[in-house]
Design an enzyme around this catalytic site. Structure first.
Site, PDB file in Angstrom:
ATOM      1  N   TYR A  92      -5.540 -14.137  -9.390  1.00  0.00           N
ATOM      2  CA  TYR A  92      -4.402 -12.391  -8.995  1.00  0.00           C
ATOM      3  C   TYR A  92      -5.129 -11.416  -8.379  1.00  0.00           C
ATOM      4  CZ  TYR A  92      -1.926  -8.592  -9.309  1.00  0.00           C
ATOM      5  OH  TYR A  92      -1.863  -7.052  -9.110  1.00  0.00           O
ATOM      6  N   GLU A 118      -6.563  -2.566  -9.469  1.00  0.00           N
ATOM      7  CA  GLU A 118      -6.416  -3.821  -9.791  1.00  0.00           C
ATOM      8  C   GLU A 118      -7.018  -4.196 -11.397  1.00  0.00           C
ATOM      9  OE1 GLU A 118      -3.858  -5.370  -8.899  1.00  0.00           O
ATOM     10  OE2 GLU A 118      -3.354  -3.793  -7.012  1.00  0.00           O
ATOM     11  N   ASP A 169       1.545 -12.598 -10.028  1.00  0.00           N
ATOM     12  CA  ASP A 169       1.037 -11.519 -11.607  1.00  0.00           C
ATOM     13  C   ASP A 169       2.371 -12.243 -12.400  1.00  0.00           C
ATOM     14  OD1 ASP A 169       3.665 -10.320 -10.287  1.00  0.00           O
ATOM     15  OD2 ASP A 169       2.083  -8.210 -11.522  1.00  0.00           O
TER      16      ASP A 169
END
Length: 360
Positions: free
Chosen positions: A126, A43, A144
DNA sequence: AAAACGGGGGA
DNA sequence: TCCCCAGTTTT
């Protein structure tokens, strides 16, 4: 609950997205094993970065640093060397700090809630939601750029993307969908996948979209107009003088301070021109380091790199030296420190031995 | 609320 | 060329 503006029941929307992901989701390296470490690493790498690029870096990182402890124990220079070329180097610095927090202060265990994850350096709203959802199975609003695009079209929301109020609406919608889903993480990842594969910015494929019959932008035939964005800021030109001091297979490198542009990366002696003559600045750079400049400095090349808000132009001077010099690094050390893509280009332009030591 | 922060691939 | 990407941090 306030009306979220969905064109169809959340349950129906959620099921359609989940089915899409189960049937058409990509086999990405970080989807094979949903451990918190791997989810977190992927991520962070994917922030503002295309998945195709992140894949190579992810693979190299998990091989070199199989566990969060391995990453935490590594010198920052090693981590930044591995991060070289990925951009947004604060991510690399924060990655290292967060790894140390998890490894040394939390016994190697990641927080298992979004709020807890949010405390880690480099983990924002996020990423915290994504890890809590994908690694810990929690029901979170994972929002996102993909999700914002999909939902703005689905609900015909013309709020500008970078406004907090818009983000709040999207978050509320994403949460409602996750709560209506059979499996919240599948829904969350599914909306992102939909945005990445089908509901793309330009070449969207509504014919292949599981939500097309419910999509308001599609109904109104205005998909291309969504999401709404604000006007971009203009780019400014920054001219830089860069002096490549080299001696055979060694080159003079200095470490930038660990913040700001290219923070923590290495560079040749360099400074913005600020309107001064490049040759004059080059001479000053050399003298400030006790280096004797040759009678006449010859500019070797000009290297240009475009950043989001800046046009960088390097005036590159190649300066061979002899005798012993401190910050001169042997070629095989150069690949072991963080270098921006711009600096790689500068080195290639001003250091005859660069090709032997710089990959790519 | 706005600016800073990389790099590259596609239209 | 311009756009925009699995955003976060700082001002």
């Amino acid at each position: 609950m306030a009306d979220l503006g969905f064109p169809a029941p959340t349950r129906r929307l959620a099921r359609a997205v989940e089915a899409f992901f189960v049937e058409q989701g990509r086999d990405l390296p970080w989807r094979a094993d949903r451990s918190p470490y791997r989810v977190w690493l992927s991520e962070i790498m994917c922030q503002q970065t295309r998945v195709q690029v992140a894949i190579d870096y992810f693979t190299r990182f998990v091989e070199r640093f199989p566990r969060v402890e391995d990453l935490a124990r590594a010198p920052l220079d090693d981590v930044l060397a591995m991060w070289s070329g990925l951009g947004y180097y604060a991510r690399g610095r924060n990655l290292h700090r967060a790894a140390q927090v998890v490894a040394f202060e939390r016994d190697g265990r990641f927080p298992d809630t979004a709020a807890g994850l949010r405390e880690l350096p480099g983990v924002g709203p996020y990423t915290a939601a994504a890890i809590a959802s994908f690694a810990f199975g929690r029901t979170e609003a994972v929002v996102d750029g993909n999700v914002m695009r999909v939902l703005s079209r689905l609900c015909l929301d013309d709020g500008p993307l970078d406004e907090p109020a818009t983000k709040r609406r999207m978050t509320a919608r994403a949460l409602a969908l996750a709560e209506a889903a059979d499996h919240a993480p599948t829904l969350a990842e599914g909306v992102m996948e939909l945005g990445a594969l089908v509901c793309t910015p330009k070449a969207f494929r509504c014919d292949a979209c599981p939500l097309s019959t419910m999509c308001e932008a599609r109904d109104a035939d205005v998909v291309a107009l969504y999401p709404v964005k604000k006007k971009p800021r203009p780019r400014t030109l920054v001219e830089v003088c860069a002096v490549v001091v080299h001696q055979d297979g060694a080159v003079w490198l200095e470490r930038r301070e660990a913040k700001g542009l290219f923070g923590g990366l290495y560079e040749v002696p360099a400074t913005p021109l600020d309107g001064a003559a490049p040759a004059k600045v080059a001479r000053q750079l050399l003298e400030a380091r006790g280096l004797s400049a040759p009678g006449r400095l010859r500019k070797t090349a000009t290297v240009a790199r475009t950043l989001t808000h800046r046009e960088l132009v390097f005036h590159v001077y190649s300066v061979p030296v002899d005798g012993a010099h401190d910050p001169l690094r042997a070629g095989d050390e150069v690949s072991g420190v963080g270098l921006s893509t711009a600096m790689r280009e500068v080195l290639r332009a001003g250091w005859p031995a660069a090709e032997r030591f710089l990959p790519g």
